[in-house]
Design an enzyme around this catalytic site. Structure first.
Site: not given
Length: 467
Positions: A102, A389, A197-198, A441
């Protein structure tokens, strides 16, 4: 770095939003070893046991648990988790924690029910089995973190004013310590941190905190966590690499023009975001205009619209799956079965908390020095990347690794699964880069078979076969 079903994908992936983010330059969190709250966990494990999920298919042969772990009893802050034991020989399998990114996105709606968990959500609100779930290889905890994400909450609203990388790491560590008291049979298990991701921030920061506490000379009641390795998918680890890699990916995949690409690379200095020029920002703003309406998390995937048909085939991803997940977790029967929303939250469950994302306090520009430290600790570290992605593309990861200046142990080569190239791999000193061909992703969503093969080899510490 991940999307909400109520927002367009550009909300979290727009390249200019990262450029203008109020990011700190520190790469290592304050790994304090102040006392960690450890509360009584008697009988809570049995209270968390799920008898049957709403809409669950028949023939489920594994145990499931979900509920809350208090991480701060004074503030009334508690994190929600969903835990699935491996169907075969769970006692001998490793323990894995999965974190979505996020910041502000749910591991329940992401990893658990949209990617690598045992079920996927159908259009009609029922569940179907994921034959390529990672639970065949490990016992997996899916954690909604920090408070304010999904069903996780705090009774002290001012907590949200301090949400950031450091507080998230500390609460996640406190969660783990208490969870292991609730499930003491896993205290001696090999433990792995995973995410996407984050989570490129979350995972190494939490790993650092675990090692600090493990090695603290005055540690008393807190058990040592048997951390063995980290695996992060499409990992956001370095701001400059992300900006350069994303811009290059746009251009190399024919999403933007030569003219715009050349203007960006000749004008923008991604190493100093605080001094971004108006001309650079104007060029970055043109990216959205040139690429049009596509799904940036998988540039070749269809968009969700009213004509989309529900798919129950794990190999055919329904583009509306995030909407089905959103609806599922707002069904009262679902929440009751999972022991969720026990405080009657004044808002619906959402896959991502955009307010939390926008108010994030500490967002280091890079965690590469931290990754470098962790490599020296002997942990197994794999960065894997779906090659479709554009939000955190493989070009980003390659630029980040280049900055680490690591010697190559095993040269770049294809790896195979069932006679086809599954992706590519390169092994460095204390780090492995692996791509998954045809994945976006959310790698396990788009290439579940290849993702499971990668995960199995990561746990065993063996590279995937060359033929």
């Amino acid at each position: 770095m991940e999307y909400s079903t109520k927002e367009t994908s550009e909300k979290y992936s727009n390249i200019t939003s990262l450029w203008r983010a109020n990011s700190s330059s520190s790469s290592v969190i304050d790994a304090e070893t102040s006392p960690v709250h450890v509360g009584p966990q008697n009988s809570l494990k049995e209270n968390d046991k799920i008898e049957k999920l709403f809409g669950q298919p028949e023939g489920v042969d594994f145990k499931q648990y979900s509920g809350y772990v208090t991480v701060d009893p004074i503030a009334g802050r508690a994190l929600f988790y969903y835990f699935v034991e491996s169907p075969q020989d769970s006692a001998s399998k490793p323990l894995v924690l999965w974190l979505n990114g996020g910041p502000g996105c749910s591991s329940l709606g992401g990893g658990a029910f949209g990617e690598l968990g045992p079920f996927r959500v159908n259009k009609d609100g029922t569940l179907h089995s994921n034959q390529f779930s990672w639970i065949s290889e490990a016992n997996i905890i899916f954690l909604e973190s920090p408070a304010g994400v999904g069903f996780s909450y705090t009774n002290t609203s001012s907590d949200y004013n301090f949400s950031g990388d450091s507080t998230t790491a500390r609460d996640s560590y406190t969660f783990l310590v208490n969870w292991l008291e609730r499930f003491p049979e896993y205290k001696a298990s090999d433990f792995y941190l995973t995410g996407e991701s984050y989570a490129g921030h979350y995972v190494p920061q939490l790993a650092q905190l675990i090692l600090v506490h493990n090695n603290h000379p005055k540690k008393t009641i807190i058990s040592t966590i048997n951390l063995k390795g980290l695996a992060i998918g499409n990992a956001y680890v370095d701001f400059e690499s992300n900006m350069k890699g994303t811009t290059e990916y746009y251009w190399s995949h024919a999403l933007i023009s030569d003219e715009l690409y050349n203007k960006i690379i000749s004008t923008c200095n991604f190493s100093t975001p605080s001094s971004a020029s108006k001309k650079c920002n104007a060029y970055l703003d043109q990216i959205d205009e040139e690429i049009g309406n596509i799904f940036l998390y998988n540039i070749y995937a269809p968009l969700c619209n009213n004509r989309s048909l529900s798919s129950t085939s794990i190999s055919e991803v329904d583009p509306c799956l995030p909407s089905y997940i959103q609806s599922y977790f707002n069904v009262p029967e679902v929440q009751k079965a999972m022991h969720a929303n026990v405080t009657n939250l004044p808002y619906p469950w959402e896959s991502c908390n955009s307010t939390l994302n926008l108010s994030w306090k500490d967002r280091p520009l890079t965690v590469l020095p931290l990754l470098h430290q962790l490599m020296k600790s002997g942990l197994r570290i794999w960065l894997y990347s779906g090659d479709m992605d554009v939000v955190v593309p493989v070009t980003d990861t390659r630029y980040a690794i280049k900055k680490l200046k690591l010697p190559v142990k095993t040269a770049w080569h294809p790896w195979y699964l069932q006679g086809e190239v599954g992706g590519y791999v390169e092994e460095y000193e204390n780090l492995t880069l692996l791509t998954i061909r045809g994945a976006g992703h959310f790698v396990p969503t788009y290439q579940p078979n290849r993702a499971l093969a990668f995960f199995s080899h990561f746990l065993s510490g063996k590279l995937l076969p060359k033929e």
